[in-house]
Design an enzyme around this catalytic site. Structure first.
Site: not given
Ligand code: PGA
Length: 231
Positions: A8, A10, A91, A93, A158, A164, A194
């Site tokens: 992903n 983003k 997601h 976010e 998640e 992150g 992560s």
């Molecule tokens: P990350 O994000 O691997 O940077 O923790 C995962 C995600 O948001 O899908």
């Protein structure tokens, strides 16, 4: 068990960085289903770069309707036409910054399947819910309202606090949550939050983990390559 490695991106990437990253990803051979999810503006370019490779294209969101007066939205049939096979929906976010409800996410997943895409539906508890012992109940509640009754889709567990942050749940916690989700659906369950080259093999070998959804590390060809090869 089919394993999935989904990147992903983003809101990252440019035409030149995408080209280099996708070439490196396509050169990694793996038994996993590898999917890259660039921003909308790079989909066509990445679709061309992936033509003839085993790597699949995904988007990061879709509208809940196929067409209409929805300024700024992109529909699932449009993504299909752009070459996508997958789309991430719900997601954290999107839930946080765009106030997406479970009901809206369910509609998006249904719209994706209707268009012939495989939705990757994201769920996960926040830090407070984890601390108060409500993680499993919260995820079950999300699933109850955002998961379609039938059809082909993937789930991604998640934990919001792991995204992150460099923090991950323990292996036992991941196994426990995946078993909990598996009690509610036969769909494959990916872990996200992560994931990096250094922890991917351990996470991918946990029982009940069908793959990983990778954010930050999917932008680094070396890191993402290590994750792909660890399957
Ligand atoms: P990350 O994000 O691997 O940077 O923790 C995962 C995600 O948001 O899908």
């Amino acid at each position: 068990m089919q394993k999935y490695v989904v990147g992903n991106w983003k809101m990252h990437g440019s035409r030149s960085s995408a080209q280099a990253l996708v070439s490196a990803v396509a050169a990694c051979s793996s038994p996993a289903e590898v999917v890259v999810c660039p921003p909308f503006t790079l989909l066509s370019q990445v679709a061309s770069a992936l033509a003839g490779t085993a790597v699949k294209l995904g988007a990061q969101d879709c509208a809940h309707e196929a067409q209409g007066a929805y300024t700024g939205d992109i529909s699932a049939p449009m993504l299909k036409e752009a070459g996508c096979a997958y789309v991430i929906v719900g997601h954290s976010e999107r839930r946080q910054h765009h106030f997406e409800s479970n009901d809206k996410i369910r509609k998006k997943a249904l719209a994706a399947m209707e268009a012939g895409l495989t939705p990757i539906i994201c769920v996960g508890e926040n830090a407070e819910e984890r601390k108060s012992g409500q993680a499993e109940a919260n995820v079950a509640q999300q699933l109850k309202h955002c998961m379609p009754d039938s059809g082909h889709f993937l789930l991604a567990y998640e934990p919001v606090w792991a995204i992150g942050s460099g923090q991950t749940p323990t292996g036992d916690d991941i196994v426990r949550m995946h078993a909990h989700i598996a009690g509610l659906t036969p769909s494959p369950i990916l872990y996200g939050g992560s994931v990096k080259g250094a922890n991917a093999a351990a996470i991918l070998s946990l029982p009940g983990v069908s793959g990983v959804l990778v954010g930050g590390a999917s932008l680094d060809a070396g890191e993402f390559g290590t994750i792909i090869k660890s399957v």
